[in-house]
Design an enzyme around this catalytic site. Structure first.
Site, PDB file in Angstrom:
ATOM      1  N   ARG A 132      43.144  38.029 -30.369  1.00  0.00           N
ATOM      2  CA  ARG A 132      42.273  36.865 -30.213  1.00  0.00           C
ATOM      3  C   ARG A 132      42.098  36.206 -31.579  1.00  0.00           C
ATOM      4  NH1 ARG A 132      43.138  36.863 -25.476  1.00  0.00           N
ATOM      5  NH2 ARG A 132      41.708  37.392 -23.799  1.00  0.00           N
ATOM      6  N   HIS A 172      48.402  29.995 -27.329  1.00  0.00           N
ATOM      7  CA  HIS A 172      47.940  31.072 -26.428  1.00  0.00           C
ATOM      8  C   HIS A 172      48.831  31.180 -25.178  1.00  0.00           C
ATOM      9  CE1 HIS A 172      44.193  33.602 -25.325  1.00  0.00           C
ATOM     10  NE2 HIS A 172      45.269  34.073 -24.715  1.00  0.00           N
TER      11      HIS A 172
END
Ligand code: NAP
Length: 307
Positions: free
Chosen positions: A223, A271
């Protein structure tokens, strides 16, 4: 008995088709076509806003449509509702592909050739054998282990770091805060596949980079919150780190002025390392719902650990 899907809109119909074919007894609804919310017993969602939860009095299980649950505010979810994350072959395969691609592109100097091509320089770089490169993976969970298993097939020297000790063939395992420094000391490439928790937020910082050998590269597929952005830029500009491949950022989308967009030794993707695939995820969700209906235990998130 109703299931409400409130996640990626484009993929909603594929989920609905699977349930219509394989579980016609279940009323599978796709947001915003939610019908009477008081019937809904299972919610599959990326975000579960408190207003929505408040309107689902019969909710029994919250299924996260993704592998991570760091975006879920546990304090807003009543304690009696178990939270189950998505573990499915599509996510695993996607991550294995992405990390293999990143590791191999670094190993085979692809980014150097991309850089020198406009200058028309024909300059073959010497390639060490894979066994001479040490790849370290932080987080030996479902994804970390799958990535390590695939990298082993190329012959890389492998090590993994985890909270609790994890044994894996062909992988040197390190565990806990005490073994982080020795783990890092040998990594030519570092892959972050940790969950984002209070303990791991900001773990990819100046101190950690200093513990890596000079010239090491970073691949962050965990992340954006794991990374201290300015510390990465500093380590790259000081030529302590060679390159970074980042699939995640904070916030997402990354704002236009952020230096990651233009840094010559950062390769950024939006992402996309791996995504939940309805074709492979819907059977897993259905299996979990059936299990819950039979009164069998589900593998639920440990709220105190945060993953
Ligand atoms: P997982 O199976 O829950 O594994 C997490 C692993 O991290 C566990 O082995 C755990 O150790 C370890 N860990 C947790 N906290 C730690 C700490 N403080 N120090 C050392 N190790 C720690 O999760 P996963 O399915 O592999 O997924 C990992 C993460 O990948 C997700 O949380 C998500 O953030 C990220 N992800 C990214 C994408 C993308 O497209 N970029 C896609 C999917 C997932 P223990 O077993 O000892 O607790």
């Amino acid at each position: 008995m109703s299931i409400l899907y409130r996640s990626d809109e484009a993929r909603g119909p594929a989920w609905a088709t699977y349930f219509a074919e394989h579980a016609p007894d279940l009323d599978f609804r796709v947001w915003p076509d939610a019908g009477d919310l008081t019937d809904v017993e299972y919610l599959i969602a990326w975000q579960a806003p408190p207003e929505l939860l408040a309107s689902l009095p019969r909710l029994k299980v919250l299924f996260s449509s993704g592998a991570g649950v760091d975006h879920v505010d546990f304090s807003k979810i009543p304690d009696h509702i178990p939270i189950v994350r998505m573990v499915e072959p599509g996510i695993i395969n996607g991550m294995v592909e992405y990390v293999s691609l990143a590791v191999l592109a670094l190993h085979r100097d692809f980014f150097d050739y991309i850089e020198t091509r406009p200058k028309r320089i024909w300059n073959p770089l010497e390639v060490p054998p894979a066994s001479a490169r040490t790849i370290g993976v932080m987080g030996m969970g479902v994804l970390g282990q799958a990535v390590l298993a695939r990298l082993a097939t190329y012959g890389f020297d492998l090590r993994g770091w985890n909270r609790s000790p994890r044994r894996m063939e062909q992988v040197d395992s390190y565990a806990g805060a005490d073994q982080l420094q020795p783990f890092l000391a040998g990594c030519d490439m570092l892959v972050c596949l940790l969950p984002l928790t209070e303990t791991t937020r900001g773990i990819l910082d100046r101190r950690l980079f200093a513990a890596l050998p000079k010239g090491a590269a970073l691949i962050n597929v965990g992340r954006g919150g794991h990374l201290v952005d300015e510390d990465l830029i500093e380590a790259l500009d000081a030529c302590h780190l060679s390159r970074a491949i980042l699939d995640v950022a904070e916030p997402e989308p990354l704002h236009h002025e952020h230096p990651f967009w233009t840094h010559p030794r950062i390769f950024l993707t939006p992402h996309v390392a791996s995504m939940t695939q309805p074709e492979t995820a819907a059977p897993i969700l259905l299996e979990n719902i059936r299990r819950h209906q039979r009164g069998e235990a589900l593998e639920v998130i440990d709220r105190s650990r945060g993953y």
